[in-house]
Enzyme design. Structure first.
Site, PDB file in Angstrom:
ATOM      1  N   ASP A  22       0.840  -1.198   0.000  1.00  0.00           N
ATOM      2  CA  ASP A  22       0.000   0.000   0.000  1.00  0.00           C
ATOM      3  C   ASP A  22       0.873   1.245   0.000  1.00  0.00           C
ATOM      4  OD1 ASP A  22      -2.990   1.061   0.961  1.00  0.00           O
ATOM      5  OD2 ASP A  22      -1.349   2.284   1.767  1.00  0.00           O
ATOM      6  N   TYR A  31       2.770  10.155  -0.375  1.00  0.00           N
ATOM      7  CA  TYR A  31       3.846   9.612   0.449  1.00  0.00           C
ATOM      8  C   TYR A  31       5.226   9.932  -0.130  1.00  0.00           C
ATOM      9  CZ  TYR A  31       0.208   6.586   2.545  1.00  0.00           C
ATOM     10  OH  TYR A  31      -0.916   6.086   3.156  1.00  0.00           O
ATOM     11  N   LYS A  38      -3.105   5.835  -3.935  1.00  0.00           N
ATOM     12  CA  LYS A  38      -4.179   6.757  -3.589  1.00  0.00           C
ATOM     13  C   LYS A  38      -4.048   8.098  -4.306  1.00  0.00           C
ATOM     14  CE  LYS A  38      -3.805   4.744   0.994  1.00  0.00           C
ATOM     15  NZ  LYS A  38      -2.385   4.368   0.843  1.00  0.00           N
ATOM     16  N   HIS A  45      -7.848   9.657  -1.303  1.00  0.00           N
ATOM     17  CA  HIS A  45      -7.131   9.645  -0.021  1.00  0.00           C
ATOM     18  C   HIS A  45      -7.921  10.279   1.126  1.00  0.00           C
ATOM     19  CE1 HIS A  45      -2.697   9.226   1.385  1.00  0.00           C
ATOM     20  NE2 HIS A  45      -3.524   8.883   2.335  1.00  0.00           N
TER      21      HIS A  45
END
Length: 271
Positions: A47, A52, A77, A110
């Site tokens: 994931d 990120y 996401k 998200h």
């Protein structure tokens, strides 16, 4: 007992491994090795997210593993800040280029609002974004679509217009913070609930009451917290930079007794 190869079945019959490997807060320079370690240990569910800032490294770890693409379940996401149809399509292409993949297994919105505007109303924009998500799904470049951090109100806003219902709702979920209203609503509409921060960003690990219960089963507190999620029908996404921690998190060869599950489900908010 839970194995890394055990699966849940999404509402469209897609199989998804019950234990994921989360990469939130794993710095880019460590992400490739962390993902490679996880895959080597037997994890088959990775994931990540565009925000990120480690998608490229996650993708590199997947490529380096030399494991067949169809044997790995990969989630990313759409940024919470993206709230238009066109930008959704653009950001999806960025993610695909970062990961160097032909398809994703799961793609999530998200959050229902930009992070800097938590709680703000983006009802119409979320409906527009969901239309783009449905188009991406129809293209078959994503096998499943869903949301993250959506409460009941935000879920209903999407459900009111959806041609395809969200298949997953990924939320912050751990012992003492099981978000019962959101969880029950999501499950009632056929969504699998995923638990990010199943260890409460490690803050659960110092709880003496939970330490005692883990000792009863001869397991680590992390193992107890992860198994708790699975026995509630929720998919945990523990992260680990160190290989030893990733290996420990995967050792779930025990079952929490019914009375202990009741205690854990009634646990007072821990943080």
């Amino acid at each position: 007992m839970t194995k890394l190869t055990d699966t849940y079945t999404l509402s469209n019959d897609l199989q998804i491994p019950k234990i994921g490997f989360g990469t939130w807060q794993i710095p880019a320079n460590l992400a490739q090795k962390a993902v490679l370690n996880a895959l080597d240990l037997g994890y088959r569910h990775i994931d990540t997210a565009l925000v990120y800032q480690n998608e490229q490294e996650v993708g590199a770890g997947i490529q380096e593993s030399n494991i067949k693409r169809e044997e790995i379940f990969i989630t990313s996401k759409l940024p919470a800040e993206t709230k238009s149809y066109d930008q959704t399509l653009q950001d999806f292409e960025t993610t695909m280029a970062n990961l160097q993949l032909d398809y994703l297994d799961l793609y999530l919105i998200h959050a229902p609002w930009p992070w800097a505007q938590k709680g703000a109303n983006y009802d119409q924009q979320n409906r527009e974004v969901w239309q783009a998500m449905e188009e991406i799904y129809a293209s078959r470049r994503v096998k499943a679509i869903g949301v993250s951090n959506f409460n009941v109100y935000d879920l209903q806003n999407i459900l009111d217009v959806a041609q395809i219902k969200p298949m997953v709702n990924q939320i912050r979920y751990f012992i003492g913070n099981t978000e019962n209203e959101i969880t029950e609503f999501s499950q009632a509409y056929g969504m699998l609930v995923e638990a990010y921060s199943p260890l409460a960003t490690d803050e659960l690990l110092n709880n003496q009451q939970l330490q005692q219960l883990a000792k009863k089963y001869g397991v680590s507190l992390a193992q107890l917290a992860i198994q708790f999620c699975v026995q509630n029908g929720v998919l945990p996404l523990p992260k680990a930079i160190q290989r030893a921690h990733a290996a420990n998190n995967a050792q779930l060869d025990f079952v929490i007794e019914t009375t202990d599950m009741e205690q854990l489900n009634n646990f007072q908010k821990t943080i």
